[in-house]
Motif scaffolding. Sequence first.
Motif, PDB file in Angstrom:
ATOM      1  N   UNK A 104       1.297   5.381  -6.917  1.00 22.28           N
ATOM      2  CA  UNK A 104       1.903   6.674  -6.594  1.00 22.28           C
ATOM      3  C   UNK A 104       2.926   6.529  -5.467  1.00 22.28           C
ATOM      4  N   UNK A 105       2.598   5.730  -4.483  1.00 23.28           N
ATOM      5  CA  UNK A 105       3.529   5.504  -3.381  1.00 23.28           C
ATOM      6  C   UNK A 105       4.787   4.794  -3.866  1.00 23.28           C
ATOM      7  N   UNK A 106       4.631   3.829  -4.769  1.00 22.56           N
ATOM      8  CA  UNK A 106       5.787   3.131  -5.322  1.00 22.56           C
ATOM      9  C   UNK A 106       6.683   4.089  -6.100  1.00 22.56           C
ATOM     10  N   UNK A 107       6.082   4.973  -6.874  1.00 23.50           N
ATOM     11  CA  UNK A 107       6.860   5.909  -7.688  1.00 23.50           C
ATOM     12  C   UNK A 107       7.678   6.862  -6.822  1.00 23.50           C
ATOM     13  N   UNK A 150       8.444  -2.562  -8.670  1.00 25.96           N
ATOM     14  CA  UNK A 150       7.132  -1.967  -8.907  1.00 25.96           C
ATOM     15  C   UNK A 150       6.249  -2.899  -9.719  1.00 25.96           C
ATOM     16  N   UNK A 151       6.813  -3.512 -10.746  1.00 24.62           N
ATOM     17  CA  UNK A 151       6.012  -4.379 -11.596  1.00 24.62           C
ATOM     18  C   UNK A 151       5.625  -5.675 -10.897  1.00 24.62           C
ATOM     19  N   UNK A 152       6.437  -6.137  -9.964  1.00 25.73           N
ATOM     20  CA  UNK A 152       6.050  -7.305  -9.180  1.00 25.73           C
ATOM     21  C   UNK A 152       4.782  -7.011  -8.393  1.00 25.73           C
ATOM     22  N   UNK A 208       5.608 -14.216  -6.003  1.00 29.86           N
ATOM     23  CA  UNK A 208       4.678 -14.660  -4.968  1.00 29.86           C
ATOM     24  C   UNK A 208       4.121 -13.480  -4.179  1.00 29.86           C
ATOM     25  N   UNK A 209       2.967 -13.681  -3.521  1.00 34.73           N
ATOM     26  CA  UNK A 209       2.435 -12.623  -2.659  1.00 34.73           C
ATOM     27  C   UNK A 209       3.402 -12.247  -1.548  1.00 34.73           C
ATOM     28  N   UNK A 234       6.944  -8.196   1.060  1.00 36.35           N
ATOM     29  CA  UNK A 234       8.295  -7.797   1.448  1.00 36.35           C
ATOM     30  C   UNK A 234       8.673  -6.472   0.801  1.00 36.35           C
ATOM     31  N   UNK A 235       8.314  -6.270  -0.465  1.00 32.99           N
ATOM     32  CA  UNK A 235       8.618  -5.017  -1.162  1.00 32.99           C
ATOM     33  C   UNK A 235       7.882  -3.852  -0.502  1.00 32.99           C
TER      34      UNK A 235
END
Length: 423
Positions: A147-150, A159-161, A210-211, A216-217
């Motif tokens: 939800x936060x990503x959206x 988002x998919x990463x 990678x994690x 970073x995202x």
Amino acid sequence: MATWSDDIARSALAEMFQAAIKSADPHAALIDTLPEKPLGRCVVVGAGKASAAMAAALEAAWPDVPLSGVVVTRYGHAVTTRQIRIIEAAHPVSDAMSEVASMLILDAINHLTSDDLVIALISGGGSSLMALPRTGITLAEKQAVNQALLRSGATIREMNTVRKHLSDIKGGRLALAALPAPVVTLVISDVPGDNPADIASGPTVPDNSTPEQVTEILKRYSIGVPESVAQVLASRREPVTDPRIQPDVRMVATPAKALLAAAAIAHRLGITPLILGDALEGESAQLGIMMAGIARSVKYHGLPVSTPAVLLSGGETTVTIGAGVAKRGGRNTEFLLSLATALAGETHIWAMAGDSDGIDGTEDAAGAFVRPDSLQRAQEKGLSVNQMLAEHDSYSFFAALDDLIKTGPTLTNVNDIRAILIT
């Protein structure tokens, strides 16, 4: 066409939109991508807004092959199948059925042999529909991150990463679970660039993210995560690198093919099409301003194409809500409201934009139309255009003008189709 009216312009744009959707119809497009029939069992799994329609198309194409398996689609997108089980779940935020579907899918591909075949039917929306939280994370915690990503304005790739690293089925882990059976993945793409690792978070394609990229995202978009999620991200796991996984990915339909189908209609109608790209990203409102400038250049200078012309584009834009107010809207209607505002009543320019799956965001409309008099009619109804844009209330704007496009679920998904007609 010598004379253009609202009805003629709207009809032309609607015909282009429908042609784009038709080009991605699984029943017409899937048959040319099928593999050789297997010696052993054929298990069908899948996830996405088009997965149920793809399953029905596969059954129709292979009436002599015993099939089994499970696919999960969005609520309201199920179709009747004879052998393949269809489950419905929530989109864009997963629910309990998303988790149940993931477990049933993994169970369906358990204990296979190298003579068996897994066919994975993957389309847009699959990432939330097939949700199996990584061990140590609850579904509620994963929902909160999603939800936060959206709301953040993150791209679909970003988002998919994140989703891959919070999942026990994405990023190639479905293919890993199917071993030693080979997996053939049939894809209806909805992502910029058609990278199978990005579509539905690539459940059958090994992932090399990678994690550190995930961290970073999350930092870039100021997204806090529960302590359990942070601990899981900190505990590294081995990426999917098993050499027995040889991805066989076949594109059933793509945004580029959809735009070419729309362009063919334009040619037939005597309109010059200009495809600006199938992978445009960025903020919906900003894209609307940019497209208004291009449309004006075409109208006044015949650059980069002479009139009558249509500017065609695809891809997935974003709407950053953050902590602000959000009413009723979607990527496409927000783009169009911004476009109309920037055009400021410019004559001889019409536009439409819609999501090819028939649902713009979470609303019941695919998108909307813009007419030269859209702002004038809004003013007559007492609508505050700037306020509605600021509050992401674009659906309400076009609903008041009776200019929404309502197709219902189209059972396919090649992302957004945008068309600006200049005469």
